[in-house]
Design an enzyme around this catalytic site. Sequence first.
Site, PDB file in Angstrom:
ATOM      1  N   CYS A 141       0.812  -1.228   0.000  1.00 44.95           N
ATOM      2  CA  CYS A 141       0.000   0.000   0.000  1.00 44.95           C
ATOM      3  C   CYS A 141       0.841   1.273   0.000  1.00 44.95           C
ATOM      4  O   CYS A 141       0.382   2.331  -0.404  1.00 44.95           O
ATOM      5  CB  CYS A 141      -0.963  -0.013   1.182  1.00 44.95           C
ATOM      6  SG  CYS A 141      -0.200  -0.547   2.720  1.00 44.95           S
ATOM      7  N   TYR A 142       2.067   1.174   0.511  1.00 49.87           N
ATOM      8  CA  TYR A 142       2.951   2.342   0.580  1.00 49.87           C
ATOM      9  C   TYR A 142       4.286   2.012  -0.112  1.00 49.87           C
ATOM     10  O   TYR A 142       5.265   1.652   0.546  1.00 49.87           O
ATOM     11  CB  TYR A 142       3.231   2.714   2.042  1.00 49.87           C
ATOM     12  CG  TYR A 142       2.069   3.338   2.783  1.00 49.87           C
ATOM     13  CD1 TYR A 142       1.564   4.571   2.398  1.00 49.87           C
ATOM     14  CD2 TYR A 142       1.502   2.702   3.890  1.00 49.87           C
ATOM     15  CE1 TYR A 142       0.513   5.157   3.095  1.00 49.87           C
ATOM     16  CE2 TYR A 142       0.454   3.285   4.588  1.00 49.87           C
ATOM     17  CZ  TYR A 142      -0.038   4.519   4.188  1.00 49.87           C
ATOM     18  OH  TYR A 142      -1.065   5.099   4.871  1.00 49.87           O
TER      19      TYR A 142
END
Lengths: 388, 142
Positions: A141-142
């Site tokens: 996600c990051y």
Amino acid sequence: MAQPTKTIAEINQRIKKGKAVILTAEEMVDLVRSKGKTAAAKEVDVVTTGTFSPMCSSGMLFNFGQEPPVMKASQVWLNDVPCYAGLAAVDAYLGCTEPRSDDPLNKVHPGRFTYGGGHVIEDLLRGKAVRLKALAYGTDCYPRRELDKSVTLADLKYAQLLNPRNCYQSYNVAVNTGSAVAYTYMGPLKPGMRNANYATAGQLSPLFNDPYLRTIGLGTKIWLGGGTGWVIGAGTQHNPKPARNERGIPLTASGTLMLKGDMKAGMDPKWVRGVSILGYGCSLSVGVGIPIPILDEDMAFFTGVSDADITMPVRDYGHDYQAGINNVLAQPTFEELKSGEIKVNEQTVRTVPLTSYALSLEIAQLLKAKIERGEFLLTEAQERIVSE
Amino acid sequence: MNEIRKIVHLSFSPETSGKPVVCNIIKLYDLCFNILKAHITPREVGEMILEINGLEKAVSDAMDYLKEHGVKITPVGQKIRKDEASCMHCGVCTALCRPRALSVDRATWKVTFDPEKCVACGLCVKVCPVKAMETQLENGTI
């Protein structure tokens, strides 16, 4: 407890109408002395206090914003000063005593500690750009692993001073009975007790004017670093049950406050200064002003406290303090400390202030003026801080 | 004639640092002085801080004599500067200032600096938490 003579709501009504009577804590000493607490309680609505001193348990909670691809930073630096990044995504906390990562510290003693977290905070308030560096391990996600850019206070999405322990109610007076200079957080102490260094603003100090924290609690609005701040509870190491003198003033360091305030809303670098303490480390001098509502005669009595009513414990930072020995060498009044000399074990010792009395007074006067202009209303504490 | 006390910083070029000119001012002008600091670098540049006592005319003649012999003279007060905008008036420096050039004014509680009393030891530069004291000299030790 005395009969209440007015409420905070009534005081605020008077402030809005421009009819409130505001005195600084220094002015209140004379009024209570000349007219007594009963008349003073009727006449005065608010007493303003102030202090400007190094407060090492201070720092900045900030969010530096995402720059896609987004990241969950795990290590963050501002101008090479490490921040704590064990928080969500791009949140981090910068402590004021954190030195720059390449600082030689005390390897060459006494270290100079020329730049640290407190200096970054001051630089941001001065509008200066600082270097932000962030590293991440990367997640689905990051994905971003690295960020390196220049940021100003305006660029940060969020920046709050968040100080876990400020406004110590009383403090030690430091001397050194040893045979070599001791470089302490109380400044350099010459051997053979050739100086006695003391802190707090005495009769101007917030917590000497409300010694049982009757009006100061979670939700109390304050003057912080030139802007607005809030008391958000007891500070770390808060002592709720100190030994006190006959008028309620603690005999040793006791009450503390946790404070916060928006750095982006009116704070002034004059009142938030990064400091370097020789041989000890970096810190931040913070200006705090707390208004005290005169709700009854007791509050008039408490805010009438003078330097002569306050005593502070002298401790040996050449030996006892390091060893954890709780030995008080003398208990001079703040008035004696201000005179320039005190007596410790028959020896005359020169006294040296660490808290700026001049700037503390200026804060009390600035807060007084702000309330008089109707720009600052008092708030009711939502939860008391225990102090007995 | 007035007796005066003056603190000066002398700097010597490599050509003058080997010559004993300072001792001559005692002989020639009947002055009394106290050497607060003296130092010669490996490149033979010398510096000295003197506290001089004597008659006003004699001190002034002695200064001329030193200048004629290639010594550069600066009042010590000009070597140390207090940045008023930066000073927080805390008072830490006053603990270490032996000649009490830095002191807390008990009326205003501001820290004041009297360059006339300064002996340029440089301790204030080292101890000031906000670097409000600046010097062109080397810093001292406590």
